[in-house]
Write a protein that holds these residues in place. Structure first.
Motif, PDB file in Angstrom:
ATOM      1  N   LEU A 105       1.150 -11.757  10.695  1.00  0.00           N
ATOM      2  CA  LEU A 105       1.374 -10.320  10.528  1.00  0.00           C
ATOM      3  C   LEU A 105       0.307  -9.522  11.264  1.00  0.00           C
ATOM      4  CD1 LEU A 105       2.514 -10.290   6.797  1.00  0.00           C
ATOM      5  CD2 LEU A 105       3.918 -10.306   8.861  1.00  0.00           C
ATOM      6  N   GLN A 106      -0.468 -10.204  12.077  1.00  0.00           N
ATOM      7  CA  GLN A 106      -1.455  -9.573  12.946  1.00  0.00           C
ATOM      8  C   GLN A 106      -0.814  -8.460  13.781  1.00  0.00           C
ATOM      9  OE1 GLN A 106      -4.633 -10.141  13.021  1.00  0.00           O
ATOM     10  NE2 GLN A 106      -5.391  -9.512  15.003  1.00  0.00           N
ATOM     11  N   VAL A 107       0.457  -8.605  14.067  1.00  0.00           N
ATOM     12  CA  VAL A 107       1.172  -7.602  14.858  1.00  0.00           C
ATOM     13  C   VAL A 107       1.084  -6.221  14.203  1.00  0.00           C
ATOM     14  CG1 VAL A 107       3.429  -8.085  13.802  1.00  0.00           C
ATOM     15  CG2 VAL A 107       3.326  -7.120  16.076  1.00  0.00           C
ATOM     16  N   TYR A 108       1.007  -6.167  12.880  1.00  0.00           N
ATOM     17  CA  TYR A 108       0.892  -4.877  12.191  1.00  0.00           C
ATOM     18  C   TYR A 108      -0.535  -4.344  12.268  1.00  0.00           C
ATOM     19  CZ  TYR A 108       5.599  -5.722  10.706  1.00  0.00           C
ATOM     20  OH  TYR A 108       6.950  -5.961  10.716  1.00  0.00           O
ATOM     21  N   TRP A 109      -1.534  -5.239  12.086  1.00  0.00           N
ATOM     22  CA  TRP A 109      -2.922  -4.808  12.259  1.00  0.00           C
ATOM     23  C   TRP A 109      -3.142  -4.303  13.680  1.00  0.00           C
ATOM     24  CZ3 TRP A 109      -6.457  -6.205  15.853  1.00  0.00           C
ATOM     25  CH2 TRP A 109      -7.731  -5.645  15.706  1.00  0.00           C
TER      26      TRP A 109
END
Length: 186
Positions: A97-101
Motif C-alpha cells: 500500500l506504499q502507493v498511497y503513501w
C-alpha cells in the motif's frame, strides 16, 4: 456502504476472527475480507514506481485490492500481535500500500479524510502497558495514508486465557464501534 477488512491472522477461527465476525454482524452494508494469509500478493520491492505513477509495477492480486480500496467507504484493520506488532503476512500486504503513501511524493493525496476506519487487535499475553503500540503505529499511519478517519480501536488482551465470551466488556466495545461506523456513514 462498502467495508473492506484487512485480516491478518494465521488462525481462521481464532480470537481475531471472532472480533471481526462480531464487528461485521453489527455493521450495515456490503462487507469483504482480504485475508493476508490466504491471498497471493508479492512483497514490495521498493522500486519506487509508485513515486511517479499511482499504481504498482508488480502485477498480481494486489491490483484487485487497490480497486477494492478505492470503492470502499470503510477500512477495518484486524490482527493479532506477533512479537509486539501485526502479523508478518499482513505487514507484507500493507507494504504494497506504499502507493498511497507515495501520494505525498506525487502530491496527489486527498486534502481531507474520504473514508472511515476501525482497528481490531488481539494479544495473547496478559495486559501490559503499550501492549498494542507496535500495531497501533502501523495501523494508524496506514489509515492516514489511505485518507481514512479512525473512528476507534478495540483491543483484546490475554487471549491465552480470555475470549470475547469471557470479556463481554470488550465484545460490547466491538459492537459499539460497528454502530459508530454505521452512524458515521449516514
Amino acid at each position: 456502504m462498502k467495508t473492506l477488512v484487512f485480516f491478518g491472522s494465521a488462525r481462521e477461527k481464532g480470537h481475531t476472527k471472532a472480533m471481526v465476525d462480531l464487528f461485521l454482524e453489527n455493521l450495515e452494508g456490503d462487507k469483504e475480507i482480504i485475508d493476508a494469509y490466504r491471498t497471493e500478493v508479492a512483497p514490495c520491492k521498493d522500486c519506487r514506481y509508485c513515486w511517479h505513477k499511482k499504481g504498482c509495477s508488480i502485477k498480481d492480486y494486489m491490483q484487485d485490492i487497490y480497486i477494492k480500496i478505492e470503492e470502499a467507504d470503510n477500512i477495518v484493520l484486524a490482527s493479532p500481535m506477533y512479537f509486539h506488532s501485526i502479523s508478518g503476512e499482513l505487514k507484507s500486504l500493507i507494504d504494497r500500500l506504499q502507493v498511497y503513501w507515495a501520494g505525498h511524493v506525487r502530491k496527489d493525496m486527498p486534502e481531507h479524510f474520504i473514508k472511515k476506519g476501525a482497528i481490531l487487535m488481539v494479544g495473547g499475553a496478559p495486559s501490559f502497558e503499550n501492549q498494542f503500540l507496535g500495531g497501533e503505529l502501523v495501523f494508524k499511519n496506514l489509515l492516514n495514508d489511505l485518507s481514512t478517519e479512525l473512528l476507534g480501536e478495540v483491543c483484546l488482551p490475554n487471549t491465552d486465557v480470555d475470549s470475547l465470551e469471557t470479556r463481554q466488556d470488550i465484545a460490547e466495545k466491538v459492537i459499539q464501534l460497528a454502530k459508530k461506523m454505521n452512524e458515521a456513514n449516514k
